[in-house]
Design a protein around this motif. Structure first.
Motif, short mmCIF file in Angstrom:
data_model
loop_
_atom_site.label_atom_id
_atom_site.label_comp_id
_atom_site.label_asym_id
_atom_site.label_seq_id
_atom_site.Cartn_x
_atom_site.Cartn_y
_atom_site.Cartn_z
N LEU A 80 0.07 10.85 79.36
CA LEU A 80 -0.54 12.19 79.53
C LEU A 80 -1.06 12.37 80.96
O LEU A 80 -0.96 13.47 81.53
N LEU A 81 -1.61 11.30 81.53
CA LEU A 81 -2.09 11.39 82.91
C LEU A 81 -0.91 11.68 83.85
O LEU A 81 -1.00 12.53 84.75
N HIS A 82 0.19 11.00 83.60
CA HIS A 82 1.38 11.20 84.44
C HIS A 82 1.94 12.62 84.29
O HIS A 82 2.26 13.27 85.28
N VAL A 103 -4.38 4.15 87.61
CA VAL A 103 -3.19 4.95 87.29
C VAL A 103 -3.22 6.31 88.01
O VAL A 103 -2.15 6.90 88.27
N TYR A 104 -4.40 6.82 88.39
CA TYR A 104 -4.44 8.14 89.04
C TYR A 104 -3.66 8.12 90.36
O TYR A 104 -2.98 9.09 90.71
N ASP A 105 -3.79 7.01 91.08
CA ASP A 105 -3.08 6.88 92.35
C ASP A 105 -1.57 6.91 92.11
O ASP A 105 -0.83 7.60 92.83
N ASN A 127 -16.38 5.77 83.30
CA ASN A 127 -15.35 5.46 84.29
C ASN A 127 -14.90 4.00 84.19
O ASN A 127 -15.68 3.13 83.81
N ASN A 128 -13.67 3.78 84.54
CA ASN A 128 -13.11 2.43 84.65
C ASN A 128 -12.66 2.27 86.09
O ASN A 128 -11.93 3.15 86.58
N PRO A 129 -13.03 1.25 86.82
CA PRO A 129 -13.62 -0.02 86.39
C PRO A 129 -15.13 -0.13 86.48
O PRO A 129 -15.66 -1.24 86.35
N GLN A 165 -11.24 10.53 78.72
CA GLN A 165 -12.29 9.98 77.85
C GLN A 165 -11.82 8.74 77.08
O GLN A 165 -12.10 8.58 75.90
N ALA A 166 -11.12 7.84 77.79
CA ALA A 166 -10.58 6.65 77.10
C ALA A 166 -11.67 5.83 76.42
O ALA A 166 -11.41 5.15 75.43
N TYR A 167 -12.89 5.90 76.96
CA TYR A 167 -13.98 5.08 76.42
C TYR A 167 -15.05 5.91 75.70
O TYR A 167 -16.12 5.40 75.40
N PHE A 218 -5.96 5.56 71.56
CA PHE A 218 -6.14 4.66 70.41
C PHE A 218 -6.16 3.21 70.87
O PHE A 218 -6.23 2.31 70.04
N SER A 219 -6.09 2.98 72.19
CA SER A 219 -5.97 1.61 72.70
C SER A 219 -7.29 0.87 72.77
O SER A 219 -7.30 -0.36 72.86
N LYS A 220 -8.39 1.58 72.78
CA LYS A 220 -9.68 0.91 73.04
C LYS A 220 -10.43 0.69 71.73
O LYS A 220 -10.16 -0.26 71.04
#
Ligand SMILES: Cc1ncc(COP(=O)(O)O)c(C=O)c1O
Length: 365
Positions: A91-93, A115-117, A159-161, A188-190, A218-220
């Motif tokens: 989705l980010l891509h 991944v944003y970069d 935010n990550n990291p 909002q992955a986290y 659903f990965s986290k």
């Protein structure tokens, strides 16, 4: 020209560096390097996934109708406006691809998700990096980087990291100050790790604003990283654009079934959140007790801590010492954090072992 030449901007991409699962010499390690759920997967989700493998010959539901309905029911959303991806990464891509191209700018914070970069460069856009405020997002600095060419703003919250959280008021202020033709992607992955009163208001914004895409995974907390399932919510127009370029059949049959069971298993989510909060705070207190050795943890609302090594013990030495205890953590020199180690909150036993080893190394340095 004697052979195909990739676009210059493709060759400008540094490939994504995944969390390690082994030491440099190949020793397998317990992964505290990719922010996965140490409690694993909800048994109900696992059972649903296994049952769904009965038919492997048929393509999955391309519209993921039942999964969209389950997500919408859990979050009070319109199922027609739920998009899904092969991980939220997809989705980010596709958000970057749909809204930016060569010469456009895509903006995010220093110490943002790597991944944003890649998502920006992949479409020939120019990544623009806003300065942080002691590792946290600085909304004013971000806004100061907006130009006429800005097309997309990515912000992960937490935010990550870094694990840092941008509060609801700041998200609202940032959104209000962005030009309405800029797509604001709130990652909002986290988010499931937050307590209810810590919600950043992003989903409410996505319900009403024409330029907000919220992404989830659903990965986290749902413990389904192996299945690669993400979802997002936005206006009907944004969702329409994303559907045009998402991969067909981008979530597997088993993945859709597992996601439905996982989102309904609120007990698993609650237990995972409670465990995470308890052991994150415990580890943060242990690191605070090592401040005289130059260690500090960036305040985190996610399922990991970014620990900064500002004394004699270096982050690299700490990472290697933790290998000897059997643990992989994430050293981040490639993200401008040669002095940082990101450590996923594991089981109680894992967190205790990591803390004890860090203490021993810090005291011996
Ligand atoms: C902030 C953030 N966004 C998105 C993702 C991508 O997750 P996935 O593609 O597994 O949904 C991650 C994974 O680490 C992340 O940390």
């Amino acid at each position: 020209m004697t052979k195909p030449a990739p676009k210059d901007w493709i060759l400008g991409i540094s490939p994504y560096v995944p969390g390690k699962a082994a030491a440099d010499d190949g020793r397998p390690l317990i992964k505290l390097s990719a922010n996965e759920n140490p409690l694993g997967t909800s048994p109900a989700a696992r059972a649903a996934l296994v049952a769904a493998t009965a038919d492997l010959a048929t393509y999955p539901d391309p519209g993921a109708a039942k999964m969209r309905e389950a997500i919408a029911a859990a979050h009070g959303l319109d199922p027609a406006r739920v998009i899904y991806g092969t991980g939220s990464d997809e989705l980010l891509h596709i958000a970057a691809s749909a809204y930016a191209g060569p010469g456009d700018e895509i903006l995010y914070v220093r110490y943002g998700f790597s991944v944003y970069d890649i998502a920006a460069r992949r479409v020939g856009a120019i990544p623009v990096i806003a300065p942080d405020a002691d590792y946290a997002t600085d909304v004013d600095a971000l806004l100061a980087c907006v130009t006429d060419r800005t097309k997309v703003v990515f912000l992960a919250n937490p935010n990550n990291p870094t694990g840092t959280m941008t509060p609801r008021e700041d998200i609202a202020r940032l959104h209000a100050a962005l030009r309405p033709d800029i797509l604001f992607v709130l990652d909002q992955a986290y988010a499931e790790y937050l307590d209810g009163d810590e919600d950043d208001g992003g989903m409410e914004l996505a319900k009403s604003a024409a330029n907000v895409l919220v992404t989830r995974t659903f990965s986290k907390i749902h413990g389904l990283a192996a299945e690669r399932i993400g979802w997002g919510y936005a206006s009907a127009e944004i969702i329409d654009a994303l559907h045009r370029i998402r991969a067909p059949f981008n979530v597997t049959t088993a993945g859709q079934a597992a996601a439905i069971a996982a989102i309904r298993d609120s007990g698993w989510v609650d237990a995972s959140r409670t465990h995470n909060r308890q052991w994150r705070e415990w580890l943060a207190a242990e690191i605070a007790a090592l401040s005289n050795h130059g260690l500090r943890a960036v305040p985190s609302k996610a399922n990991f801590l970014l620990i900064l090594f500002e004394g004699k013990l270096t982050a690299e030495a700490a990472m290697k010492g933790l290998w000897d205890e059997g643990y992989a953590t994430r050293w981040l020199p490639g993200q401008g954090l040669p002095h940082g180690l990101r450590i996923t909150i594991g089981t109680a036993e894992q967190v205790r072992a990591v803390a004890a080893k860090l203490r021993a190394m810090a005291e011996a340095a």
